[in-house]
Design a protein around this motif. Structure first.
Motif, short mmCIF file in Angstrom:
data_model
loop_
_atom_site.label_atom_id
_atom_site.label_comp_id
_atom_site.label_asym_id
_atom_site.label_seq_id
_atom_site.Cartn_x
_atom_site.Cartn_y
_atom_site.Cartn_z
N ASN A 182 20.77 54.25 25.03
CA ASN A 182 20.28 53.87 23.71
C ASN A 182 20.51 52.39 23.41
N GLY A 241 17.28 50.10 22.94
CA GLY A 241 17.24 49.68 21.54
C GLY A 241 17.29 48.18 21.36
N ASP A 301 16.06 53.24 15.54
CA ASP A 301 17.09 52.54 16.31
C ASP A 301 18.30 52.21 15.43
N SER A 343 21.29 54.37 17.02
CA SER A 343 21.73 53.65 18.22
C SER A 343 23.23 53.73 18.46
#
Length: 421
Positions: free
Chosen positions: A49, A53, A218, A222
């Motif tokens: 992530n 991201g 995001d 995230s």
């Protein structure tokens, strides 16, 4: 089940979906920036992530406290000589932000770079180039799909001011992956760019809406499930002496390497040998005789990275690790080919003004330089750190002399050239 029971059963789920939708589509901006602790955690996490991201890595780069370290799986093993550990122990004025994981290659790095171009302008970076990226087909479909970021690709589409060789190549390259082929809208956009046509105003507007939605997602998610390597880092830090001394650290690296390797014939860690080599050792003898890292679309993918770095005046130290010499002798992997790979990638770098290169190709037989068959080990990381400190101490407050040649280095002629002089 009657209507009331259905509502009772589905009510909490529907409420959660409604709340999530409100959060994602709300026009109110998220002002909760990640804390320094979260940024440090994300810098060492190598989590998917983070790679896919924008918020965590971009926020970190904007602080000026972090240096991005691009690469792949070599960063995953934490020992006393890992870049993060050395920076922590000796209170360096920077903290490495590890932008890579097993399977990340140039194309993934290009979109990460493009997504934080503003935050990286006129700054420094480290980029480890792995020879094994440069196989016949380049990055695999599975690995690209794992790290594919619709957020970053939509951001790239919105940033396009003109359609040139880089843009057309990148779009055409993306179209070769299944994760793109399954997205009808994205496929339509990329076909236009690959053909040299810009997106229409309505297409840009749709792209902008998607980008805002993905950015909100995001920002919300995230920080979830970041890998926490703090315990491993702290344990590794405790093994280092208080004073940084190259000679004494090299002795410690040798001692650590001896403890980890044991007596296997390849000089690699016992754990790796027992898990990955021993069960199929006989089958591996001579198995890499036909491997060739001189013909690959990866060279063109790498050119996208160089063009983006040049565009933003990023000062980069490139590191070329060796392949374990005892291992290549056993598997038949050609050292002549590996030496030519080094010449080829350095030609692509130096001819365009990228002159900060730590090439360790010839250290293939140095004891304890490699942790396993292809990854830097104790003395390898120490040599990288020495090169890094020299690089960081050079004056960097100047316009770098980059002069990229994408038309040539994106071409199939270059990607397939094996006669390097």
């Amino acid at each position: 089940m009657n209507g009331k029971k259905i509502i009772a059963a589905l009510g909490p789920l529907l409420a959660a979906c409604a709340l999530l939708g409100a959060l994602l589509f709300s026009p109110i901006k998220q002002s909760d920036k990640p804390s320094d602790k979260v940024l440090s955690k994300s810098a060492a996490s190598m989590s998917v992530n983070v790679i896919r991201g924008n918020m965590l890595k971009n926020t970190a780069m904007a602080t000026g406290r972090f240096i991005p370290f691009f690469g792949s799986s070599e960063y995953s093993r934490i020992d006393a000589f890992h870049p993060t550990v050395l920076a922590r122990k000796y209170q360096r004025p920077y903290e490495p932000f590890l932008l890579g994981a097993a399977g990340t290659q140039s194309l993934t790095h290009f979109f990460m770079l493009q997504s934080m171009s503003k935050e990286l302008q006129n700054k420094q970076a480290v980029f480890i180039i792995s020879p094994q990226w440069f196989v016949k087909d380049g990055i695999s479909d599975g690995m690209f799909s794992l790290y594919y970021s619709p957020l970053q690709v939509n951001g790239w589409l919105l940033s396009l001011e003109h359609i040139g060789p880089d843009e057309m190549y990148a779009a055409d390259r993306l179209l070769s992956f299944s994760s793109i082929q399954s997205d009808t809208t994205m496929k339509t956009y990329l076909k236009k760019i690959a053909g040299g046509s810009p997106l229409s105003d309505s297409e840009k507007a749709a792209c902008r809406r998607t980008y805002r939605l993905l950015s909100r997602e995001d920002a919300l998610f995230s920080r979830i499930n970041l890998k926490n390597k703090e315990e491993k880092i702290a344990k590794a830090v405790s093994k280092l002496p208080d004073d940084y001394n190259q000679s004494s650290l090299d002795k410690l690296a040798v001692a650590e390497g001896k403890r980890a390797i044991g007596d296997n014939q390849f000089g690699i860690s016992t754990h790796f040998y027992q898990q990955r080599i021993a069960p199929m050792k006989k089958k591996l003898k001579g198995a890499q005789q036909k491997y060739n890292y001189l013909q690959s679309p990866e060279y063109a993918d790498f050119q996208l990275v160089l063009d983006e770095l040049a565009k933003n005046n990023v000062n980069v130290l490139f590191v070329i690790p060796p392949v374990n010499g005892k291992w290549s002798d056993y598997t038949g992997l050609s050292t002549e080919m590996l030496d030519t790979f080094s010449k080829k990638i350095k030609k692509q770098l130096t001819s365009q003004g990228f002159t900060n290169i730590a090439d360790f190709t010839q250290q293939r037989y140095m004891p304890y330089f490699m942790e396993d068959t292809i990854h830097l080990g104790w003395r390898g990381w120490l040599a990288t750190d020495h090169a890094l400190q020299e690089f960081l101490n050079k004056p960097s407050d100047r316009q770098l002399q980059y002069h990229t040649a994408p038309a040539y280095y994106l071409s199939k002629d270059w990607c397939n050239d094996q006669a390097i002089h």
